[in-house]
Design a protein around this motif. Structure first.
Motif, short mmCIF file in Angstrom:
data_model
loop_
_atom_site.label_atom_id
_atom_site.label_comp_id
_atom_site.label_asym_id
_atom_site.label_seq_id
_atom_site.Cartn_x
_atom_site.Cartn_y
_atom_site.Cartn_z
N UNK A 1 0.85 -1.19 0.00
CA UNK A 1 0.00 0.00 0.00
C UNK A 1 0.89 1.24 0.00
N UNK A 2 0.56 2.21 -0.84
CA UNK A 2 1.32 3.47 -0.85
C UNK A 2 0.76 4.45 0.18
N UNK A 3 -0.55 4.40 0.38
CA UNK A 3 -1.20 5.36 1.28
C UNK A 3 -2.30 4.69 2.10
N UNK A 4 -2.45 5.17 3.33
CA UNK A 4 -3.68 4.99 4.09
C UNK A 4 -4.24 6.39 4.28
N UNK A 5 -5.50 6.58 3.89
CA UNK A 5 -6.10 7.91 3.96
C UNK A 5 -7.26 7.89 4.94
N UNK A 6 -7.17 8.73 5.96
CA UNK A 6 -8.23 8.85 6.96
C UNK A 6 -9.18 9.97 6.52
N UNK A 7 -10.28 9.58 5.86
CA UNK A 7 -11.27 10.57 5.42
C UNK A 7 -12.04 11.09 6.64
N UNK A 8 -12.11 10.26 7.67
CA UNK A 8 -12.66 10.66 8.95
C UNK A 8 -11.78 10.06 10.04
N UNK A 9 -11.30 10.88 10.97
CA UNK A 9 -10.43 10.37 12.04
C UNK A 9 -11.24 9.49 12.99
N UNK A 10 -10.66 8.38 13.45
CA UNK A 10 -11.37 7.55 14.43
C UNK A 10 -11.33 8.19 15.81
N UNK A 11 -12.25 7.80 16.68
CA UNK A 11 -12.26 8.32 18.05
C UNK A 11 -11.16 7.68 18.90
N UNK A 12 -10.77 6.47 18.53
CA UNK A 12 -9.81 5.70 19.32
C UNK A 12 -8.45 5.71 18.62
N UNK A 13 -7.41 6.14 19.33
CA UNK A 13 -6.06 6.19 18.73
C UNK A 13 -5.59 4.81 18.32
N UNK A 14 -6.03 3.75 19.03
CA UNK A 14 -5.62 2.39 18.67
C UNK A 14 -6.13 2.03 17.28
N UNK A 15 -7.31 2.54 16.93
CA UNK A 15 -7.86 2.28 15.59
C UNK A 15 -7.00 2.98 14.54
N UNK A 16 -6.56 4.21 14.86
CA UNK A 16 -5.66 4.91 13.92
C UNK A 16 -4.36 4.12 13.74
N UNK A 17 -3.84 3.56 14.84
CA UNK A 17 -2.61 2.77 14.76
C UNK A 17 -2.80 1.59 13.82
N UNK A 18 -3.94 0.92 13.93
CA UNK A 18 -4.24 -0.20 13.03
C UNK A 18 -4.27 0.26 11.58
N UNK A 19 -4.96 1.38 11.36
CA UNK A 19 -5.08 1.89 9.98
C UNK A 19 -3.71 2.18 9.40
N UNK A 20 -2.94 3.00 10.11
CA UNK A 20 -1.66 3.46 9.56
C UNK A 20 -0.67 2.31 9.43
N UNK A 21 -0.81 1.26 10.28
CA UNK A 21 0.10 0.13 10.23
C UNK A 21 -0.07 -0.74 8.99
N UNK A 22 -1.07 -0.45 8.17
CA UNK A 22 -1.28 -1.23 6.94
C UNK A 22 -0.36 -0.79 5.82
N UNK A 23 0.28 0.36 5.97
CA UNK A 23 1.27 0.80 4.99
C UNK A 23 2.63 0.85 5.68
N UNK A 24 3.71 1.00 4.90
CA UNK A 24 5.05 1.02 5.48
C UNK A 24 5.45 -0.30 6.07
N UNK A 25 5.12 -1.39 5.39
CA UNK A 25 5.36 -2.72 5.93
C UNK A 25 6.58 -3.38 5.31
N UNK A 26 7.12 -4.36 6.03
CA UNK A 26 8.26 -5.16 5.55
C UNK A 26 9.43 -4.28 5.11
N UNK A 27 9.71 -3.23 5.90
CA UNK A 27 10.85 -2.37 5.61
C UNK A 27 10.59 -1.28 4.60
#
Length: 567
Positions: A311-337
């Protein structure tokens, strides 16, 4: 540097993973594999998705299986069918050179009869979603009395999805002397609770810091007016010619609307949310994995377990209320180095939420200006030039057409020919962005002295004009609801979208006051707007709207009549 042999991984497994491109162990593998191979304690591992955790627990799990015993010895629980299938597929790939090992995925949404037939043939490792596994246990098909290791993968997601009772039920069928491994991207209180409830003095391994964002992800935000979020999304997409992204929305409705708009505007996009059937979900995800679709618009629940590389981008069109959810979202990009970008498109009232997320994940967001039309066009043109340079030419096939084509185009100079090739691709883009305005939200507040000086000098620019004076070509409209009523720009836009018939109304400058609101629309739309708003109910308050009178003191009128006006 440590290698897999030094960690204790046997030769058949090493041969398989080397063919898969595994060269050196990743941090989570270095920390987890030896303990699982040679220790006997329970383990809690906090690691982001994409850090190599499936191999971290999968390799030792496979190595400890007794191959001649054809009964379940290890159980992996996953929150979704997508993750279940991915884990089972990875374990099958790891065990390519191990004869007699059977790994079976069991999950809902697929034929239970075929899963029963596969289980009855004999299996050593079961990868399952909780609901389907309980069904199979109750039918007497699955017996877990010989299971020595249980893995809970993405435990925080399982808890978010309400699987606590199911996990408790499943573990009641597993021997008390089992070994338990819990993998989670974050460590909220609920995960700590499940660790205390089901595990014995677990060792905790943390890759990075608790709840922090992935290290290879750059965090960016764009601040725009609420009504311009979709325009900003399109500009971000246009400024990234090779975009491959998940766009997260807060609701199913927003997800479908954004996807529909993108498709209508010519983008390769699809929606993924809970209203889709399982067959529709499978089709959408297959198209996304195959890069037929370059932008997947999804809710958090629907995207759980979706594991996609590159994935090149994760785009938050609406921010989640829970920071842990944001961590999950953003962790889908920038993987395997690899590096990735997590983007938040926010309006001014979401700035506090952004600060909270920054504090919890330990990362700073960089504010950027929304890409300008000139920058987008330049980026797209250079991308096309790169594609032209790198295209494979089948000389043998194309040479037979060259004489005729060359003769037809011989009157064009090289420069003319290049311009025409580029124009074929870019006329639509050039026309769309012609005279397009800046859409960044300007939120800098003047100092007290600047505000006092502004009062003394009178209006200095369009932005300092009296609130009751419309911008050029616009009409100023009054609504008898303001911030004290909980009425904000988003509420206004929602009411207009719901009430206006015919063509869409563009809203200009909005001034939110405690007792009322003033905003600009095109002069030709003003009467239609006031008629559409008047009579609407806003949480028990009957709305009234009129074309604003610049000589009228609306603040006094609001106080005198309690903020409501009848006619």
């Amino acid at each position: 540097m440590t290698n897999f042999e030094e960690l204790g991984v046997n030769e058949p497994l090493r041969r398989a993973i080397e063919e898969m491109g595994f060269e050196q162990p990743m941090p989570v593998q270095e920390k987890v594999i030896p303990g699982l191979l040679y220790g006997d304690h329970d383990l809690v591992a906090l690691a982001q998705t994409g850090t190599g955790k499936t191999a971290a627990f999968g390799l030792p799990l496979i190595q400890r299986i007794i191959l001649h015993e054809h009964k379940p010895q290890a159980l992996v629980l996953a929150p979704t069918r997508e993750l279940c299938l991915q884990i089972a597929g990875d374990l099958a790939d790891f065990s390519k050179y191990i004869d007699g090992l059977e790994v079976i995925p069991v999950y809902g949404g697929s034929s239970i009869e075929s899963q029963i037939r596969a289980l009855r043939k004999g299996v050593q490792i079961i990868v399952a979603t909780p609901g389907r596994l309980i069904d199979l246990i109750n039918r007497g098909v699955v017996h877990l009395s010989d299971v020595h290791t249980v893995v809970l993968d993405e435990a925080d997601e399982m808890l978010n999805m309400g699987f606590v009772d199911s996990i408790n039920d499943i573990l009641s069928h597993v021997p008390q002397q089992r070994r338990m491994l819990l993998f989670s991207a974050t460590m909220p209180a609920e995960v700590a609770k499940i660790a205390r409830r089901f595990m014995t003095a677990p060792e905790e391994i943390v890759i990075g810091n608790r709840n922090e964002g992935a290290k290879n992800v750059k965090h960016i935000y764009y601040m725009v007016n609420a009504r311009d979020k979709y325009l900003a999304l399109k500009r971000i997409a246009d400024n990234s010619p090779n975009i491959y992204a998940i766009i997260f929305c807060r609701t199913r409705r927003d997800t479908q609307e954004v996807a529909d708009k993108l498709i209508a505007d010519g983008y390769n996009a699809e929606a993924l949310h809970g209203d889709l059937s399982q067959q529709q979900r499978d089709i959408v995800m297959r198209k996304f994995r195959d890069h037929v679709v370059s932008m997947l618009v999804a809710t958090d629940v629907a995207a759980r377990g979706l594991d996609v590389d590159n994935l090149t981008h994760v785009i938050n069109y609406g921010l989640p209320d829970d920071a842990a959810v944001y961590t999950h979202r953003s962790g889908r990009t920038g993987r395997a180095g690899k590096t990735g970008v997590s983007i938040a498109i926010i309006h001014s009232r979401e700035k506090g939420k952004l600060k909270d997320i920054e504090r919890i994940i330990g990362k700073k967001f960089e504010r950027k200006e929304v890409p300008t039309p000139a920058h987008i066009i330049e980026k797209q043109l250079y991308n096309l030039a790169d594609r032209i340079e790198r295209v494979e030419v089948n000389d043998e096939e194309i040479d037979k057409y060259m004489p005729g084509i060359s003769k037809k185009l011989s009157w064009l100079s090289t420069e003319d020919l290049i311009k025409r090739v580029l124009s074929l691709e870019f006329n639509r883009l050039l026309n769309y962005y012609k005279d397009a305005p800046s859409i960044d939200f300007i939120d800098e507040k003047p100092s007290k002295s600047e505000r006092k000086g502004a009062k003394d000098r009178g209006p200095r620019s369009d932005k300092d004009k009296d609130r009751r004076t419309a911008d050029r070509g616009m009409a100023r409209v009054y609504v008898n609801a303001g911030k004290a009523d909980g009425f904000f720009a988003g509420n206004l836009i929602e009411i207009l979208n719901k009430s206006i018939q015919g063509h869409r109304v563009d809203v200009g400058r909005i001034d939110l006051l405690p007792g009322y609101t003033l905003f600009d629309v095109r002069k030709g739309d003003a009467r239609r707007v006031t008629e559409a708003i008047t009579g609407n109910d806003f949480f028990g308050k009957r709305l009234y709207s009129e074309i604003a009178d610049k000589d009228k003191d609306y603040a006094k009128a609001s106080k005198r009549k309690g903020g409501s006006k009848k006619h």
